[in-house]
Design a protein around this motif. Structure first.
Motif, PDB file in Angstrom:
ATOM      1  N   THR A   1       0.827  -1.208   0.000  1.00 33.64           N
ATOM      2  CA  THR A   1       0.000   0.000   0.000  1.00 33.64           C
ATOM      3  C   THR A   1       0.861   1.257   0.000  1.00 33.64           C
ATOM      4  OG1 THR A   1      -1.766  -1.181   1.169  1.00 33.64           O
ATOM      5  CG2 THR A   1      -1.858   1.214   1.225  1.00 33.64           C
ATOM      6  N   LEU A   2       2.038   1.195   0.615  1.00 33.69           N
ATOM      7  CA  LEU A   2       2.944   2.348   0.638  1.00 33.69           C
ATOM      8  C   LEU A   2       3.453   2.694  -0.758  1.00 33.69           C
ATOM      9  CD1 LEU A   2       5.074   1.438   3.795  1.00 33.69           C
ATOM     10  CD2 LEU A   2       3.153   3.047   3.656  1.00 33.69           C
ATOM     11  N   PHE A   3       3.466   1.688  -1.657  1.00 32.95           N
ATOM     12  CA  PHE A   3       3.976   1.892  -3.015  1.00 32.95           C
ATOM     13  C   PHE A   3       2.849   1.824  -4.054  1.00 32.95           C
ATOM     14  CE2 PHE A   3       7.299   0.107  -0.384  1.00 32.95           C
ATOM     15  CZ  PHE A   3       8.390   0.923  -0.658  1.00 32.95           C
ATOM     16  N   ALA A   4       1.615   2.061  -3.627  1.00 36.80           N
ATOM     17  CA  ALA A   4       0.464   1.907  -4.511  1.00 36.80           C
ATOM     18  C   ALA A   4       0.489   2.922  -5.650  1.00 36.80           C
ATOM     19  CB  ALA A   4      -0.830   2.066  -3.718  1.00 36.80           C
ATOM     20  N   LEU A   5      -0.007   2.490  -6.800  1.00 32.92           N
ATOM     21  CA  LEU A   5      -0.107   3.385  -7.964  1.00 32.92           C
ATOM     22  C   LEU A   5      -1.150   4.473  -7.748  1.00 32.92           C
ATOM     23  CD1 LEU A   5       0.076   0.785 -10.896  1.00 32.92           C
ATOM     24  CD2 LEU A   5       1.771   2.549 -10.353  1.00 32.92           C
ATOM     25  N   PHE A   6      -2.221   4.132  -7.024  1.00 32.22           N
ATOM     26  CA  PHE A   6      -3.311   5.080  -6.773  1.00 32.22           C
ATOM     27  C   PHE A   6      -3.530   5.169  -5.263  1.00 32.22           C
ATOM     28  CE2 PHE A   6      -4.018   2.771 -10.746  1.00 32.22           C
ATOM     29  CZ  PHE A   6      -3.950   3.822 -11.659  1.00 32.22           C
ATOM     30  N   PRO A   7      -2.764   6.008  -4.569  1.00 29.98           N
ATOM     31  CA  PRO A   7      -2.746   6.019  -3.094  1.00 29.98           C
ATOM     32  C   PRO A   7      -4.107   6.257  -2.451  1.00 29.98           C
ATOM     33  CG  PRO A   7      -0.902   7.279  -3.979  1.00 29.98           C
ATOM     34  CD  PRO A   7      -1.785   6.942  -5.137  1.00 29.98           C
ATOM     35  N   ALA A   8      -4.889   7.185  -2.968  1.00 23.86           N
ATOM     36  CA  ALA A   8      -6.174   7.497  -2.334  1.00 23.86           C
ATOM     37  C   ALA A   8      -7.125   6.304  -2.390  1.00 23.86           C
ATOM     38  CB  ALA A   8      -6.799   8.715  -3.007  1.00 23.86           C
ATOM     39  N   ALA A   9      -7.274   5.711  -3.574  1.00 24.92           N
ATOM     40  CA  ALA A   9      -8.146   4.540  -3.719  1.00 24.92           C
ATOM     41  C   ALA A   9      -7.597   3.356  -2.943  1.00 24.92           C
ATOM     42  CB  ALA A   9      -8.298   4.179  -5.193  1.00 24.92           C
ATOM     43  N   ALA A  10      -6.272   3.198  -2.941  1.00 25.99           N
ATOM     44  CA  ALA A  10      -5.652   2.073  -2.233  1.00 25.99           C
ATOM     45  C   ALA A  10      -5.891   2.181  -0.730  1.00 25.99           C
ATOM     46  CB  ALA A  10      -4.154   2.030  -2.525  1.00 25.99           C
ATOM     47  N   TYR A  11      -5.831   3.388  -0.193  1.00 21.22           N
ATOM     48  CA  TYR A  11      -6.048   3.545   1.244  1.00 21.22           C
ATOM     49  C   TYR A  11      -7.476   3.175   1.632  1.00 21.22           C
ATOM     50  CZ  TYR A  11      -6.793   5.544   5.835  1.00 21.22           C
ATOM     51  OH  TYR A  11      -7.137   5.697   7.145  1.00 21.22           O
ATOM     52  N   GLY A  12      -8.449   3.551   0.800  1.00 20.33           N
ATOM     53  CA  GLY A  12      -9.832   3.186   1.104  1.00 20.33           C
ATOM     54  C   GLY A  12     -10.022   1.685   1.157  1.00 20.33           C
ATOM     55  N   GLN A  13      -9.447   0.960   0.204  1.00 19.86           N
ATOM     56  CA  GLN A  13      -9.543  -0.498   0.209  1.00 19.86           C
ATOM     57  C   GLN A  13      -8.724  -1.103   1.342  1.00 19.86           C
ATOM     58  OE1 GLN A  13     -11.529  -2.347  -1.202  1.00 19.86           O
ATOM     59  NE2 GLN A  13     -10.683  -4.407  -1.497  1.00 19.86           N
ATOM     60  N   TRP A  14      -7.553  -0.534   1.616  1.00 15.28           N
ATOM     61  CA  TRP A  14      -6.727  -1.021   2.723  1.00 15.28           C
ATOM     62  C   TRP A  14      -7.496  -0.929   4.040  1.00 15.28           C
ATOM     63  CZ3 TRP A  14      -5.266   1.705   7.080  1.00 15.28           C
ATOM     64  CH2 TRP A  14      -4.307   1.099   7.909  1.00 15.28           C
ATOM     65  N   ASN A  15      -8.204   0.167   4.252  1.00 15.07           N
ATOM     66  CA  ASN A  15      -8.972   0.353   5.478  1.00 15.07           C
ATOM     67  C   ASN A  15     -10.039  -0.728   5.624  1.00 15.07           C
ATOM     68  OD1 ASN A  15      -9.740   1.844   7.844  1.00 15.07           O
ATOM     69  ND2 ASN A  15     -11.457   2.692   6.688  1.00 15.07           N
ATOM     70  N   LYS A  16     -10.675  -1.066   4.517  1.00 17.52           N
ATOM     71  CA  LYS A  16     -11.714  -2.108   4.524  1.00 17.52           C
ATOM     72  C   LYS A  16     -11.110  -3.485   4.797  1.00 17.52           C
ATOM     73  CE  LYS A  16     -15.178  -4.053   1.340  1.00 17.52           C
ATOM     74  NZ  LYS A  16     -15.758  -3.915  -0.020  1.00 17.52           N
ATOM     75  N   VAL A  17      -9.996  -3.789   4.130  1.00 19.40           N
ATOM     76  CA  VAL A  17      -9.380  -5.111   4.261  1.00 19.40           C
ATOM     77  C   VAL A  17      -8.810  -5.315   5.658  1.00 19.40           C
ATOM     78  CG1 VAL A  17      -7.489  -6.568   3.436  1.00 19.40           C
ATOM     79  CG2 VAL A  17      -8.920  -5.335   1.806  1.00 19.40           C
ATOM     80  N   MET A  18      -8.224  -4.276   6.237  1.00 18.96           N
ATOM     81  CA  MET A  18      -7.652  -4.413   7.573  1.00 18.96           C
ATOM     82  C   MET A  18      -8.730  -4.694   8.619  1.00 18.96           C
ATOM     83  SD  MET A  18      -4.426  -4.416   7.474  1.00 18.96           S
ATOM     84  CE  MET A  18      -4.409  -5.133   5.829  1.00 18.96           C
ATOM     85  N   LYS A  19      -9.915  -4.164   8.417  1.00 17.72           N
ATOM     86  CA  LYS A  19     -11.029  -4.467   9.327  1.00 17.72           C
ATOM     87  C   LYS A  19     -11.400  -5.947   9.242  1.00 17.72           C
ATOM     88  CE  LYS A  19     -13.009   0.181   9.174  1.00 17.72           C
ATOM     89  NZ  LYS A  19     -14.149   1.026   8.713  1.00 17.72           N
ATOM     90  N   ILE A  20     -11.370  -6.491   8.017  1.00 19.61           N
ATOM     91  CA  ILE A  20     -11.656  -7.918   7.835  1.00 19.61           C
ATOM     92  C   ILE A  20     -10.596  -8.760   8.541  1.00 19.61           C
ATOM     93  CG2 ILE A  20     -11.792  -9.772   6.117  1.00 19.61           C
ATOM     94  CD1 ILE A  20     -12.922  -7.676   4.185  1.00 19.61           C
TER      95      ILE A  20
END
Length: 351
Positions: A5-24
């Protein structure tokens, strides 16, 4: 996932998905912490079966009423809202229903579970999912192979499958027949294009592209057909594109270790009455994972939470079996030496 996620091509969209996945991931760990007994494991399986079985029964009734002419869809806005996703979710649930059927003393409940399994299978067919058809075939074959009553189960499957297939309309049959004609199927070609994009991206970037890479600019750079923008539609290529070859290796390793843990539970529980339920659960979880591994090859469901809950259930069962094991008895010579040492210590303390 945290690193990529730190090296994501699209940081804003990646952070939103990261937040969802980390909750799972967090809730999967909480589930492991909460399961402390056989009853807890049983309750977890019941929660999964009731939550997903509701849509299986509902979808099966809908398929019967419509004569199979309308597609079954999952709850809107969820992981399983797509027709392919709900098919895979129901296929994964059927072995869990079978486990409860085998470990429930109440006859009426066993009959209800049998009906739920049939309706869920019908709902999976009614989703018109080609990947779902392959997944249910792989799962049934595995369950037959692991069954101690192959003749009876084979007879039931031989009778039920033709009836289910004959019930479905010609439109369903023509869609399933297109599995072999992927060269002329636009949907299949779009998926292959997305898979090649993910592979090219992983080759170019060690950490992959991070979450949410299905963007026109990514396809423009890495896809053979840059105008055909698709989601990965494969758990394997989704991981490869988002987290690179290292991420894919870790994901596959997690699956292999889970499978080996289930096999160990089944092996240790075989022939022992007190652990017969554990062996049954481990085998049925393997059947669910077989369905997920096959059907997931055509779906973007890497972060679907049910497989992680099944992993948590297996981990809990493994710990329960380990803690219930009696302490090893030392050899006779070792016991004698220990006894002499204890007497010598007592004498010296007395002196």
């Amino acid at each position: 996932m945290n690193v990529t996620t730190l090296f994501a091509l699209f940081p804003a969209a990646a952070y939103g998905q990261w937040n969802k996945v980390m909750k799972i991931m967090l809730m999967s760990l909480v589930t492991m912490m909460a399961i402390r007994s056989r009853r807890d494991v049983h309750r977890l399986i019941w929660v999964l079966v009731v939550s997903l079985g509701y849509y299986g029964v509902k979808g099966g009734v809908f398929t019967v009423r419509s004569g199979g002419t309308e597609r079954v869809w999952g709850p809107e806005g969820s992981f399983i809202g797509d027709n392919n996703a709900i098919a895979l979710a129901l296929i994964m649930t059927i072995p869990l229903m079978y486990y409860l059927h085998q470990n429930t003393p109440r006859r009426w409940l066993r009959h209800a579970l049998t009906g739920a399994m049939l309706l869920s299978a019908l709902a999976a067919l009614g989703s018109y999912s080609r990947g779902g058809l392959l997944a249910i075939a792989a799962m049934v074959l595995f369950m037959w192979f692991k069954s101690g009553r192959k003749l009876m189960l084979g007879s039931i499957v031989s009778l039920a499958v033709p009836l289910l297939l004959v019930f479905m309309p010609a439109r369903w049959s023509s869609r399933m027949d297109s599995i072999g004609d992927y060269q002329v199927d636009d949907s299949a070609q779009g998926r292959i294009n997305a898979w090649r994009m993910a592979y090219n991206l992983a080759r170019d970037r060690f950490f992959g592209g991070g979450f949410e890479i299905s963007e026109p600019s990514t396809f423009l750079r890495y896809a053979p057909n840059p105008t055909d923008v698709h989601a990965a539609h494969s758990i394997y290529f989704q991981v490869l594109g988002e987290h690179g070859f290292v991420g894919l290796a870790l994901y596959l390793l997690l699956g292999v270790l889970t499978w080996r843990m289930a096999a160990a539970i089944a092996r240790l529980g075989a022939g022992r009455d007190e652990w017969r339920w554990a062996a049954s659960l481990a085998t049925m979880v393997q059947a669910s994972l077989i369905g997920f591994a096959v059907g997931g090859a055509f779906l973007s469901l890497v972060y679907y939470d049910v497989p992680y809950y099944l992993m948590a259930a297996l981990a809990a069962v493994r710990v329960l079996m380990r803690d219930a094991r009696p302490a090893p008895v030392p050899p006779v010579g070792a016991r004698a030496a220990k006894s002499r040492t204890a007497r010598g210590t007592a004498r010296s303390m007395g002196d």
